[in-house]
Design a protein around this motif. Structure first.
Motif, PDB file in Angstrom:
ATOM      1  N   ALA A 298       0.827  -1.205   0.000  1.00 32.79           N
ATOM      2  CA  ALA A 298       0.000   0.000   0.000  1.00 32.79           C
ATOM      3  C   ALA A 298       0.863   1.257   0.000  1.00 32.79           C
ATOM      4  O   ALA A 298       0.540   2.241  -0.676  1.00 32.79           O
ATOM      5  N   LEU A 299       1.972   1.242   0.735  1.00 30.06           N
ATOM      6  CA  LEU A 299       2.853   2.413   0.786  1.00 30.06           C
ATOM      7  C   LEU A 299       3.422   2.732  -0.592  1.00 30.06           C
ATOM      8  O   LEU A 299       3.468   3.899  -1.011  1.00 30.06           O
ATOM      9  N   ILE A 300       3.855   1.698  -1.309  1.00 26.38           N
ATOM     10  CA  ILE A 300       4.418   1.928  -2.647  1.00 26.38           C
ATOM     11  C   ILE A 300       3.353   2.480  -3.590  1.00 26.38           C
ATOM     12  O   ILE A 300       3.626   3.378  -4.403  1.00 26.38           O
ATOM     13  N   LEU A 301       2.120   1.986  -3.498  1.00 32.57           N
ATOM     14  CA  LEU A 301       1.047   2.474  -4.355  1.00 32.57           C
ATOM     15  C   LEU A 301       0.618   3.891  -3.981  1.00 32.57           C
ATOM     16  O   LEU A 301       0.245   4.680  -4.854  1.00 32.57           O
ATOM     17  N   LEU A 302       0.677   4.234  -2.711  1.00 35.03           N
ATOM     18  CA  LEU A 302       0.283   5.573  -2.268  1.00 35.03           C
ATOM     19  C   LEU A 302       1.318   6.624  -2.646  1.00 35.03           C
ATOM     20  O   LEU A 302       0.973   7.771  -2.931  1.00 35.03           O
TER      21      LEU A 302
ATOM     22  N   GLN B  90      11.435   7.157  -4.197  1.00 35.13           N
ATOM     23  CA  GLN B  90      12.412   6.076  -4.174  1.00 35.13           C
ATOM     24  C   GLN B  90      12.560   5.493  -2.774  1.00 35.13           C
ATOM     25  O   GLN B  90      12.712   4.274  -2.606  1.00 35.13           O
ATOM     26  N   LEU B  91      12.519   6.361  -1.772  1.00 36.28           N
ATOM     27  CA  LEU B  91      12.655   5.903  -0.396  1.00 36.28           C
ATOM     28  C   LEU B  91      11.525   4.947  -0.024  1.00 36.28           C
ATOM     29  O   LEU B  91      11.761   3.892   0.585  1.00 36.28           O
ATOM     30  N   VAL B  92      10.304   5.297  -0.421  1.00 30.66           N
ATOM     31  CA  VAL B  92       9.155   4.434  -0.125  1.00 30.66           C
ATOM     32  C   VAL B  92       9.254   3.130  -0.913  1.00 30.66           C
ATOM     33  O   VAL B  92       8.907   2.053  -0.403  1.00 30.66           O
TER      34      VAL B  92
ATOM     35  N   THR C  71      -0.074  -2.959 -21.098  1.00 28.92           N
ATOM     36  CA  THR C  71      -1.376  -2.352 -21.400  1.00 28.92           C
ATOM     37  C   THR C  71      -1.821  -1.376 -20.324  1.00 28.92           C
ATOM     38  O   THR C  71      -2.268  -0.262 -20.617  1.00 28.92           O
ATOM     39  N   PHE C  72      -1.693  -1.785 -19.064  1.00 23.51           N
ATOM     40  CA  PHE C  72      -2.198  -0.974 -17.957  1.00 23.51           C
ATOM     41  C   PHE C  72      -1.111  -0.280 -17.147  1.00 23.51           C
ATOM     42  O   PHE C  72      -1.414   0.475 -16.219  1.00 23.51           O
ATOM     43  N   GLY C  73       0.149  -0.548 -17.464  1.00 24.59           N
ATOM     44  CA  GLY C  73       1.234   0.117 -16.761  1.00 24.59           C
ATOM     45  C   GLY C  73       1.824  -0.728 -15.655  1.00 24.59           C
ATOM     46  O   GLY C  73       1.238  -1.730 -15.214  1.00 24.59           O
ATOM     47  N   PRO C  74       3.004  -0.338 -15.155  1.00 23.07           N
ATOM     48  CA  PRO C  74       3.720  -1.140 -14.158  1.00 23.07           C
ATOM     49  C   PRO C  74       3.015  -1.259 -12.812  1.00 23.07           C
ATOM     50  O   PRO C  74       3.337  -2.154 -12.031  1.00 23.07           O
ATOM     51  N   SER C  75       2.048  -0.378 -12.529  1.00 20.17           N
ATOM     52  CA  SER C  75       1.373  -0.447 -11.227  1.00 20.17           C
ATOM     53  C   SER C  75       0.584  -1.741 -11.050  1.00 20.17           C
ATOM     54  O   SER C  75       0.232  -2.096  -9.921  1.00 20.17           O
ATOM     55  N   VAL C  76       0.311  -2.472 -12.157  1.00 22.57           N
ATOM     56  CA  VAL C  76      -0.413  -3.746 -12.023  1.00 22.57           C
ATOM     57  C   VAL C  76       0.380  -4.735 -11.174  1.00 22.57           C
ATOM     58  O   VAL C  76      -0.208  -5.639 -10.571  1.00 22.57           O
ATOM     59  N   VAL C  77       1.701  -4.571 -11.109  1.00 23.24           N
ATOM     60  CA  VAL C  77       2.520  -5.456 -10.275  1.00 23.24           C
ATOM     61  C   VAL C  77       2.072  -5.363  -8.824  1.00 23.24           C
ATOM     62  O   VAL C  77       1.757  -6.375  -8.179  1.00 23.24           O
ATOM     63  N   LEU C  78       2.022  -4.131  -8.301  1.00 23.90           N
ATOM     64  CA  LEU C  78       1.674  -3.950  -6.889  1.00 23.90           C
ATOM     65  C   LEU C  78       0.200  -4.159  -6.634  1.00 23.90           C
ATOM     66  O   LEU C  78      -0.184  -4.680  -5.577  1.00 23.90           O
ATOM     67  N   TRP C  79      -0.654  -3.770  -7.597  1.00 21.72           N
ATOM     68  CA  TRP C  79      -2.091  -3.982  -7.401  1.00 21.72           C
ATOM     69  C   TRP C  79      -2.414  -5.479  -7.363  1.00 21.72           C
ATOM     70  O   TRP C  79      -3.226  -5.927  -6.533  1.00 21.72           O
ATOM     71  N   GLY C  80      -1.791  -6.250  -8.239  1.00 20.24           N
ATOM     72  CA  GLY C  80      -2.013  -7.692  -8.218  1.00 20.24           C
ATOM     73  C   GLY C  80      -1.560  -8.314  -6.907  1.00 20.24           C
ATOM     74  O   GLY C  80      -2.251  -9.159  -6.325  1.00 20.24           O
ATOM     75  N   ILE C  81      -0.384  -7.887  -6.424  1.00 20.02           N
ATOM     76  CA  ILE C  81       0.123  -8.391  -5.148  1.00 20.02           C
ATOM     77  C   ILE C  81      -0.801  -8.012  -4.009  1.00 20.02           C
ATOM     78  O   ILE C  81      -1.143  -8.844  -3.147  1.00 20.02           O
ATOM     79  N   LEU C  82      -1.246  -6.746  -3.981  1.00 21.23           N
ATOM     80  CA  LEU C  82      -2.096  -6.273  -2.889  1.00 21.23           C
ATOM     81  C   LEU C  82      -3.423  -7.021  -2.853  1.00 21.23           C
ATOM     82  O   LEU C  82      -3.877  -7.449  -1.776  1.00 21.23           O
ATOM     83  N   VAL C  83      -4.050  -7.191  -4.003  1.00 32.21           N
ATOM     84  CA  VAL C  83      -5.342  -7.893  -4.043  1.00 32.21           C
ATOM     85  C   VAL C  83      -5.177  -9.336  -3.571  1.00 32.21           C
ATOM     86  O   VAL C  83      -5.971  -9.850  -2.772  1.00 32.21           O
TER      87      VAL C  83
END
Length: 411
Positions: free
Chosen positions: A292-296, A301-303, A361-373
């Protein structure tokens, strides 16, 4: 028909057996971690593109799935140590052959067999360790998986140095493979532990709790997908987000696995003081927080570094503690353990593959969203397990909660 050794291991012998399993798991980690850093070299040997040779990861997972299912039938019927020794020899042979394969289909077949042998070894060590230590298995199980982390940490370093010296990946594979042979000889000299059903035939808990097995398999599918996605995609995420260059992205990946390995070592002591349920809830909480911290704060870089290390810490002890949790609620046979690891193989194939399909297609944030879900769903499954199952009577220590350093009887 179950086969029971004539001389079950004594307390001192159980420590020698545990040490042999730890050495075998270092070798298992070496074999699994070797493919990634040598992928460009393997592509060069087979004259293929990286996009084509990346199928090796899928082949390895398919082999792991098949081996996991087969292992359950093997260890419940014959003595375990000769089987583990044979798989170590098979792993050595595959490690020698892989860098010599000139064609992609031959290389794919070798990697599939590497995954199959690794799965049989994995299921065997996890199952037999439970049979050796029974209700006291928790710290030993954390130690087993910590030594797997040691293998995955060492492999890239050894590969880098040997490639630097020789200019090719052949010697890297051969040196890593040679480590496995002495461990195979060591295991053959030790008595196999007694089958858990033979040792507790009077217990009313011998019947497999298939609803609980199904829940734990689902938990492993969800969780292992997170672990493989984090370890395999955080490098590409950092590059695509322009948060790191190639060198720093590699260091970020190392930070994840380094935190993962260190936390597994720390988990040995933690597992002796706290109930499995509390450890797992804390683990998933830390992983969810890191994601959640990385997505927020996606531009910090620190986060990114802090969240990655948090996720590594949180993920470290989940697999061994889930096995300890299961052992306290039902009899762990080799077949049950094989179901768990088959679920792990499915998880290792699904979420990382889905992430790859959606990344561009949806961007690199799918990595963290998939993990979080997946982490949230895993936590919900854990709550169902804790609310619908009870600790078996044989897992209740006589002096639990009486200042003995043993976690309480209930979860």
């Amino acid at each position: 028909m179950n086969v029971t050794p004539h001389n079950p291991p004594r307390p001192r012998g159980s420590l020698m057996i545990t040490a042999a399993y730890y050495a075998a798991f270092i070798g298992l980690g070496l074999g699994i971690a070797a493919i990634g850093p040598t992928l460009p070299g393997l592509a060069e040997h087979t004259r293929t593109r990286l996009s084509e040779i990346s199928f090796l990861f899928t082949a390895h997972s398919i082999g792991y799935f098949i081996g996991s299912l087969a292992a359950g039938h093997i260890y419940d019927r014959v003595r375990g140590h000769p089987i583990m020794a044979a798989t170590l020899v098979a792993l050595t042979v595959m490690m020698f052959l892989i860098p010599l394969m000139p064609l992609l289909w031959l290389l794919t077949a070798a990697v599939l067999l590497l995954g199959l042998a690794g799965a049989i070894l994995d299921v065997g060590a996890n199952t037999l360790l439970v049979w050796v230590h029974r209700e006291k298995v928790a710290p030993y199980m954390n130690g087993l998986h910590a030594f797997f982390g040691v293998g995955t940490f060492i492999a890239p370093i050894v590969i880098a140095q040997l490639v630097l010296l020789s200019g090719d990946i052949i010697w890297a594979y051969w040196v890593l493979g040679l480590f496995l042979l002495p461990v195979a000889v060591w295991l053959l000299r030790l008595p196999s532990p007694a089958h858990v059903k033979t040792a507790s035939a009077h217990a009313p808990t011998d019947q497999t709790n298939y609803p609980l097995v199904a829940l734990i398999v689902l938990l492993w599918i969800l969780y292992v997908g997170c672990e493989f996605t984090m370890g395999g995609w955080i490098y590409s995420y950092a590059l695509a987000m322009r948060m790191a260059n190639e060198t720093m992205a590699a260091y970020l990946t190392s930070a994840f696995w380094g935190a993962f390995t260190f936390a597994r070592l720390v988990g040995i002591a933690i597992s002796m003081r706290f109930r499995p349920s509390r450890i797992l809830l804390a683990d998933f909480g830390v992983c969810i927080l890191g994601s959640a911290l990385i997505l927020l704060w996606p531009s910090s870089q620190l986060v990114l570094w802090g969240g990655t290390i948090l996720i590594g810490f949180g993920m470290a002890s989940i697999i061994p503690v889930v096995i300890s949790l299961a052992e306290r609620r039902m009899v762990i046979t080799a077949r049950v353990t094989s179901f768990f690891f088959a679920g792990a193989a499915v998880g290792g194939m699904t979420l990382p593959w889905i992430t790859g399909q959606l990344f561009e297609t949806f961007g690199p944030s799918v990595v963290l969203w998939g993990i979080l879900v997946n982490l949230i769903l895993s936590t919900l499954v854990l709550f169902v397990i804790l609310r619908t199952t009870r600790v078996k009577p044989s897992a209740v220590p006589a002096a639990a909660g009486a200042g003995s350093g043993v976690y309480p009887a209930t979860d």
